[in-house]
Structure formats: structure tokens, C-alpha cells
Design a protein around this motif. Structure first.
Motif, PDB file in Angstrom:
ATOM      1  N   PRO A 197      39.369  34.203  34.172  1.00  0.00           N
ATOM      2  CA  PRO A 197      39.347  35.675  34.058  1.00  0.00           C
ATOM      3  C   PRO A 197      38.792  36.367  35.305  1.00  0.00           C
ATOM      4  O   PRO A 197      38.957  37.570  35.465  1.00  0.00           O
ATOM      5  N   ASN A 322      45.070  36.623  26.463  1.00  0.00           N
ATOM      6  CA  ASN A 322      44.659  37.953  26.933  1.00  0.00           C
ATOM      7  C   ASN A 322      43.251  37.909  27.527  1.00  0.00           C
ATOM      8  O   ASN A 322      42.977  38.519  28.560  1.00  0.00           O
ATOM      9  N   ALA A 323      42.360  37.153  26.885  1.00  0.00           N
ATOM     10  CA  ALA A 323      40.973  37.063  27.365  1.00  0.00           C
ATOM     11  C   ALA A 323      40.902  36.281  28.677  1.00  0.00           C
ATOM     12  O   ALA A 323      40.099  36.613  29.553  1.00  0.00           O
ATOM     13  N   ARG A 325      43.164  36.060  31.003  1.00  0.00           N
ATOM     14  CA  ARG A 325      43.807  36.819  32.083  1.00  0.00           C
ATOM     15  C   ARG A 325      44.520  35.939  33.107  1.00  0.00           C
ATOM     16  O   ARG A 325      44.228  36.020  34.317  1.00  0.00           O
ATOM     17  N   LYS A 327      47.563  34.564  35.639  1.00  0.00           N
ATOM     18  CA  LYS A 327      48.383  35.363  36.565  1.00  0.00           C
ATOM     19  C   LYS A 327      49.857  35.375  36.159  1.00  0.00           C
ATOM     20  O   LYS A 327      50.727  35.571  37.012  1.00  0.00           O
ATOM     21  N   LEU A 351      48.443  41.584  24.302  1.00  0.00           N
ATOM     22  CA  LEU A 351      48.560  40.966  25.637  1.00  0.00           C
ATOM     23  C   LEU A 351      48.360  41.986  26.761  1.00  0.00           C
ATOM     24  O   LEU A 351      48.888  41.812  27.852  1.00  0.00           O
ATOM     25  N   THR A 352      47.598  43.015  26.483  1.00  0.00           N
ATOM     26  CA  THR A 352      47.515  44.127  27.438  1.00  0.00           C
ATOM     27  C   THR A 352      46.806  43.756  28.745  1.00  0.00           C
ATOM     28  O   THR A 352      47.004  44.407  29.768  1.00  0.00           O
ATOM     29  N   ASN A 353      45.967  42.717  28.739  1.00  0.00           N
ATOM     30  CA  ASN A 353      45.291  42.312  29.987  1.00  0.00           C
ATOM     31  C   ASN A 353      46.223  41.579  30.936  1.00  0.00           C
ATOM     32  O   ASN A 353      45.925  41.453  32.126  1.00  0.00           O
ATOM     33  N   LEU A 354      47.326  41.058  30.399  1.00  0.00           N
ATOM     34  CA  LEU A 354      48.274  40.350  31.266  1.00  0.00           C
ATOM     35  C   LEU A 354      49.104  41.386  32.011  1.00  0.00           C
ATOM     36  O   LEU A 354      49.595  42.339  31.423  1.00  0.00           O
ATOM     37  N   LYS A 355      49.256  41.159  33.307  1.00  0.00           N
ATOM     38  CA  LYS A 355      50.090  42.091  34.073  1.00  0.00           C
ATOM     39  C   LYS A 355      51.527  41.562  34.046  1.00  0.00           C
ATOM     40  O   LYS A 355      52.191  41.476  35.070  1.00  0.00           O
TER      41      LYS A 355
END
Ligand code: FEO
Length: 393
Positions: A197, A322-323, A325, A327, A351-355
Motif C-alpha cells: 500500500p 482495495n486495502a 492498493r 498497481k 475497489l475505489t483505491n485501485l486506479k
């Protein structure tokens, strides 16, 4: 058991062969160790980190074995209890010892272990502490993996004591790295579960130590690196933006519909020259799943619908990803339902932390039909096109 790293430098920590779960969360298939080191200078003696409280007796015996009758400084690199937990006991036995750490770590040690304020000596980034003929230079290395983490460089012996940074959960009777492949695997698992993370901060810390002449890295878990390039190169790779032409498929199935879709999907990916790592979520080792997330370009979750939402095991995998993170560049969902589903909305919402770009999911009503298999082929084509466009193939 006390072991000598170099003249006047000893490993006095504990091997925890039997540990199988860290923080009641992380599987430890190969146990772990809580490393602590004694550096004896011509004038002062320092203990670098302690051990988990379950192994305090081992540390105290090792200090006796090493003939340490006086400790002037206890260097606390990190406040987490697997390294700091024995500090109160060491302070009782060595009443003149001072706990040397940065101001952030000091406050955390007071909060976590109730250590009295007058037992501390605080240091700043770059500050040096002389032990006589040996020098401890403190280097703040924040967010590997808490905000207060720091390392110590010993210039006379070119050793970096890095605490969790570069660590590996691996119990081994060897002091130094012996089998590089085994250590690489354990270190990657450790990176995935603990460090991933904080990729950005890891890159900053790698840059920060890049000018040091390091011959040995002595972390606080796992063996000591006498060829530090192995782990430094691995960290550079893992923390870089580079991803592999690979799809991680994490799925669970209740009555077989989702499993059939996943089987078809995995075959379709392999036919297209895309590597796959597949995980069945009711049986998988989550550490293996976390490792696969380190460098895969794409993640696809497979889930049936339970009470309108995703299967709880799929939700757990989404929460974990998600936690951590990773790449990951692309993500999608494959699943099934009987009479109604909000599984896709709920999983993508987790999954909002994943870009990651979400590629069009495939959801079958009941047993998958030809149209569903065609949609799965379309998803495999989409992934192939994205991987090609990203220069991965
Ligand atoms: Fe090994 Fe963050 O403690």
C-alpha cells in the motif's frame, strides 16, 4: 542462540518456527523471526530493536549468552509490538538504558507500552550517535509500514539495519540468506501483505538509501542479506509502475455456474498468450493472492450472487485488494445470479483505491449460455487489446 554478524555485532533475536498467523490475519507458512542486534562499541553498547513479547525470554537469554552486562541504548526503529514489545522488560533488567528513537515513535511507544517519558532520548533524521569506535546514523524511512519507521546505518561496517523494510517472514536457522529463491518468495509475500500500500513512500525510501555504501542489510524479520542487491533490485521492481502481461483471477462458485465461466475465461486468456494466476477463494492462501497482485496488469473477480450481493468471500477479496492498493491497471467481474443481483455494483464500489479501468463485466442468469461464453471471449479480447496497448505483449 546468539550469532555473530561481524566482530562486536551479534544477532540476539528469536526464531518463531511455529507462528502460522501474523496479526491474526496474515498466514505465515514458513514461520517468522523477530530479529534484534547488539552493536558493541569501544565505549557504549546498543541493542537494535527487541522481539515480540512471546519471545522475550529468548532475547533475554541471548543477551546473557552474548555477555551483554550493560546496554546504553535501545534503538527502537518501529513501535509495532513484534519489535518493541520486549522493551519494557529490557528496561527493567538494564536500568541505565535509554530508548533511542524519533519523536513520533516515542509517542507511539508511550501509548502502546506505557514506557516512562524519562527513559527516552529522541533523534532526528540523519543524526549520529557514537558508540566509540562505531557510529549509529539514524535515517527516517517513513511508511515502511507505519508513519514512524526508521532505519540505522552503521558506516564502519556498512550495515543497514532496516527493521520491517526489506524483511521476510521466514524462520530459518541460517543467519544469512542461503537459498535466494526461497528468500525472494518470502520477501515478496511480505512486501505484498505489508508494504504494497505504500509503494510511493517505498520509492522515496529507496532513493534515500541509494547513496549509502551498503554491504549488509539486516532486517528485523528473516535472514540477513550479505548480497543486498538481491532485495534492493526486487523492491525497485515491485514498487515500480511496471506490470506484467498477467491476469489474477480470484473466484468462488456455489453451484458451479461461476466456476464454468471462470474455466472458459482462463482458457480464453491462455489461448491469447496472457499469463494467468487463478485462486479459489474458499481454499486459497490469501498471501499467495496478495503476491500475485504485486505485478499483474489485470484482476478479475468471479462471484455468484448471495442475497443480492457478491459472495462474502469475493467481497473479502475485493476489500483486501482495495486495502493493498496494487498497481493493477484493469479490472473486471465475472459472475452469475438466480433471480436478481447487485454484485457488480457492490464489488466495483469496493475497489475505489485501485486506479484500474473497469472492463465490461460478464454476469450470467443461471447456468451460462452461449451468449455468456461469447461475452467472456469478448472480455478476454478486451484484456488482450489493453495489454497490447500498454506495451505488455
Ligand atoms: Fe514487523 Fe510492523 O512489525
Amino acid at each position: 542462540m546468539t550469532r555473530k554478524l561481524k566482530p562486536d555485532i551479534y544477532a540476539v533475536g528469536a526464531i518463531d518456527w511455529d507462528a502460522r498467523l501474523f496479526d491474526r490475519l496474515i498466514p505465515l507458512p514458513d514461520g517468522t523471526s523477530y530479529n534484534a542486534y547488539v552493536v558493541r562499541g569501544s565505549q557504549k553498547t546498543a541493542l537494535l530493536d527487541t522481539v515480540d513479547p512471546v519471545k522475550t525470554h529468548v532475547l533475554l537469554n541471548n543477551l546473557v549468552d552474548a555477555g551483554v552486562d550493560k546496554i546504553d541504548y535501545i534503538i527502537a526503529h518501529h513501535a509495532e509490538q513484534d519489535h518493541s514489545g520486549s522493551i519494557p522488560d529490557v528496561l527493567l533488567i538494564y536500568p541505565d538504558a535509554k530508548v533511542v528513537t524519533n519523536p513520533k515513535c516515542k509517542q507511539m511507544l508511550i501509548d502502546l507500552l506505557d514506557i516512562e517519558e524519562n527513559r527516552f532520548m529522541t533523534v532526528e533524521d540523519g543524526q549520529e550517535l557514537s558508540l566509540g569506535n562505531k557510529t549509529l546514523r539514524f535515517i527516517t524511512t517513513p511508511w515502511v509500514h507505519w508513519p514512524e519507521t526508521m532505519s540505522t546505518y552503521l558506516p564502519e561496517d556498512k550495515i543497514l539495519f532496516s527493521c520491517d523494510f526489506f524483511g521476510a517472514h521466514l524462520a530459518t536457522s541460517r543467519l544469512f540468506v542461503d537459498d535466494e529463491a526461497v528468500v525472494y518468495e518470502s520477501a515478496k509475500r511480505y512486501y505484498a501483505e505489508i508494504m504494497m500500500p505504500f509503494r510511493k513512500q517505498i520509492n522515496s525510501n529507496l532513493a534515500k538509501i541509494s547513496d549509502l555504501d551498503i554491504k549488509i542489510i539486516a532486517p528485523s524479520h528473516g535472514p540477513v542479506y550479505d548480497q543486498p542487491d538481491l532485495i534492493i533490485r526486487a523492491y525497485r521492481q515491485w514498487a515500480s509502475d511496471t506490470v506484467r502481461n498477467e491476469v489474477v483471477v480470484a473466484y468462488i462458485s456455489m453451484h458451479g455456474s461461476t466456476a464454468k465461466m471462470i474455466d472458459h475465461f482462463v482458457d480464453a486468456l491462455v489461448e491469447r498468450g496472457i499469463d494467468v494466476k487463478q485462486f479459489e477463494l474458499s481454499t486459497t492462501d490469501i498471501g499467495k493472492l496478495a503476491m500475485a497482485l504485486v505485478d499483474a496488469a489485470t484482476v478479475v473477480l468471479g462471484s455468484p450472487t448471495v442475497l443480492i450481493g457478491p459472495h462474502p468471500s469475493a467481497a473479502y477479496a475485493a476489500f483486501l485488494a482495495n486495502a493493498l492498493r496494487p498497481k493493477t491497471k484493469f479490472a473486471s467481474i465475472i459472475g452469475s445470479f438466480g433471480w436478481g443481483s447487485k454484485a457488480v455494483e457492490q464489488l466495483t464500489g469496493m475497489l475505489t483505491n485501485l486506479k484500474a479501468e473497469i472492463l465490461e463485466p460478464v454476469i450470467a442468469k443461471g447456468d451460462p449460455k452461449d451468449t455468456d461464453y461469447a461475452a467472456i471471449d469478448r472480455l478476454a479480447d478486451d484484456i488482450l487489446a489493453k495489454h497490447k496497448a500498454a506495451g505488455l505483449i
